[in-house]
Design an enzyme around this catalytic site. Structure first.
Site: not given
Length: 506
Positions: A128, A159, A233, A291-292
């Site tokens: 970002h 990120d 960041s 699928t969990l």
């Protein structure tokens, strides 16, 4: 349960990571030079006593932390600022020519930090910090040198971004093994908060393996109380020996400033992303194809006779997926992935995503049989596929969160079902491969309503027995025994389990 007569039937320091496809910008299309990492993976000495200053440690680590200034050029037409000049009369009155209404560029600037990980110019930072940037400048506070940086690649799902500057003599930081961290270890955050200049703050590791924060698609955060503020960041989180253990990325704050809850991406995760970006130009993630369940609740532990709530529960196995080919079944609980204990659903998603496609892995699972019997532990070998594009933002489909809430009513009294026909499939968006009984109404005062069952759900199983149609659902619902009834349902394009109280109301 009864059958109806007629079948009608989803503040960060400097910004948020975006759930999106991995972005990649090549450096003119040439092959990337190798990354020269200085790795020291031994644990820190936790028996050391009497340390009075971290100055020698900071002198080693701080030169590797850089300031990053990114600029994004925004083109805005003048007439958008002054809409009256869309009218030719006003343009003539003020003697303004159309050429004067051309786009005028404006610059939006962002501030962050980064870490030199290789002496030949590779720098890790937070995605970002540089997302959408047209220009990126990197400044080394220790020497005063500045460089123009190019983006090797970015991975919004974690990120993480990798930059490259044209230099071959940079002070690269020593990299630790973040898996060796323990809660209570001292850590130091180095960055450029609020552009005041390079700053060092100290704290401890407050927690490890933080997930479900909804910051990134893949989360395994180090939590720390070392002060992290806007501008930090992408900066370094180092251990008490000055070795890089994480990339600072986010804070939890009501004020926008530090409140003692900061998060860093573990360097082991950042390294795996970096290696994928350098070698392939993108991050290649493994794919299991299941699928969990969002969480294994106490009711599910009881219903499946599980020893505890650890692991990840499979509620649907995709057709033709690696999981289907390996023999995984609905209701299986994955407890280990290639020898590593699986804590919960997010942990399994991360383990799968970090494993390259084509890798053969061993899963240790618990598989139940008849209700009331203990599940059996089994090992299954799966060859992972490559993550399909539609799942790149999240890695694995996720079952909707169960509304876990707990007479004269039995478990499924007050529930009306019908067969699935074309009208019902179109109305509720139910694909053709889904088979079961459509719930058309639920008495709001019923036990099923309290458990979260609602109109539009499709009942796929009752107490682990398949439901083919409404008649079978009604038949299976008769004479239900036990304190709870286990339903597997289809909702919102995925499956999930619900447990319904089967006891009389008091």
């Amino acid at each position: 349960m009864s059958k109806s007569a007629v079948g009608i039937l989803s503040a960060i320091a400097g910004g948020l990571a975006v759930f999106a496809l991995v972005q990649f910008t090549s450096l003119g299309g040439e092959a990337h030079p190798p990354v020269r990492l200085n790795i020291q993976d031994t644990p820190i000495d936790r028996e050391t006593r009497g340390l009075t200053s971290f100055a020698p440690i900071i002198k080693r680590a701080a030169p590797s932390v850089v300031n990053i200034y990114s600029t994004r050029i925004i083109r805005q037409r003048w007439i958008e600022v002054h809409p009256l000049f869309n009218d030719p009369f006003f343009r003539r009155f003020f003697d303004i020519e159309p050429r004067q209404l051309r786009s005028r560029p404006q610059k939006a600037q962002n501030l962050g930090s980064g870490v030199i990980v290789s002496s030949n110019g590779y720098i890790l930072t937070a995605n970002h910090v540089v997302e959408g940037a047209d220009e990126i400048r990197v400044a080394l506070p220790s020497s005063g040198r500045e460089f123009e940086a190019k983006v090797v690649g970015t991975d919004p799902a974690t990120d993480i971004a990798l930059l490259k500057v044209d230099a071959d003599d940079l002070p690269a930081i020593t990299i630790a093994d973040s898996d060796n961290l323990e809660v209570g270890d001292i850590v130091l955050a180095i960055g450029n908060p609020f552009n005041v200049g390079q700053t060092v703050t100290m704290g401890i590791v407050s927690a490890l393996g933080r997930t479900s924060l909804q910051i990134n698609a893949y989360e395994n955060f180090i939590q720390t109380d070392a002060a992290i503020n806007p501008g930090n960041s992408g900066g370094a989180l180092v251990d008490a020996e000055g070795r890089l253990v994480g990339i600072n990325t986010a804070i939890y704050s009501r004020s926008g400033g530090n409140q003692g809850v900061g998060f860093a991406v573990p360097i082991n995760l950042a390294r795996s992303v970096m290696e994928g970006l350098v070698e392939h130009g993108e991050v290649l993630r493994g794919y299991l194809g299941v699928t969990l369940q969002m969480a294994i609740t106490p009711d599910l532990v009881e219903a499946f006779n599980l020893p505890d709530a650890s692991g990840a529960m499979v509620v649907e196995v995709g057709r033709g997926t690696p999981a289907a080919k390996a023999g995984l079944q609905n209701g299986d609980v994955i407890r280990e992935f290639n020898g590593k204990k699986v804590n919960d659903r997010p942990h399994l998603r991360l383990l799968v995503a970090q494993t390259p496609p084509g890798t053969k892995v061993t899963l240790k699972i618990l598989r139940g049989g008849e209700p009331g019997k203990k599940p059996v532990e089994r090992e299954i070998t799966v060859t992972l596929g490559r993550m399909p594009e539609e799942y790149l933002s999240g890695g694995l489909p996720t079952a909707p969160h169960e509304d876990d809430s707990a007479g004269e009513y039995d478990a499924l009294d007050g529930v009306v079902v019908s067969d699935l026909d074309s009208n019902a499939r179109q109305r509720f968006g139910i694909p053709s491969h889904v088979r079961g009984a459509l719930v058309t109404s639920v008495d709001p005062d019923s036990n099923s309503a309290e458990a979260g069952l609602r109109p539009g759900d499709v009942i796929l199983e009752i107490n682990r027995k398949p439901v083919a149609d409404a008649d079978e659902a009604v038949r299976l619902s008769e004479n239900l025994r036990g304190d709870r009834v286990l339903l597997r349902i289809w909702r919102d394009r995925s499956s999930m389990y619900l447990t319904v109280d089967n006891r009389k109301r008091r």
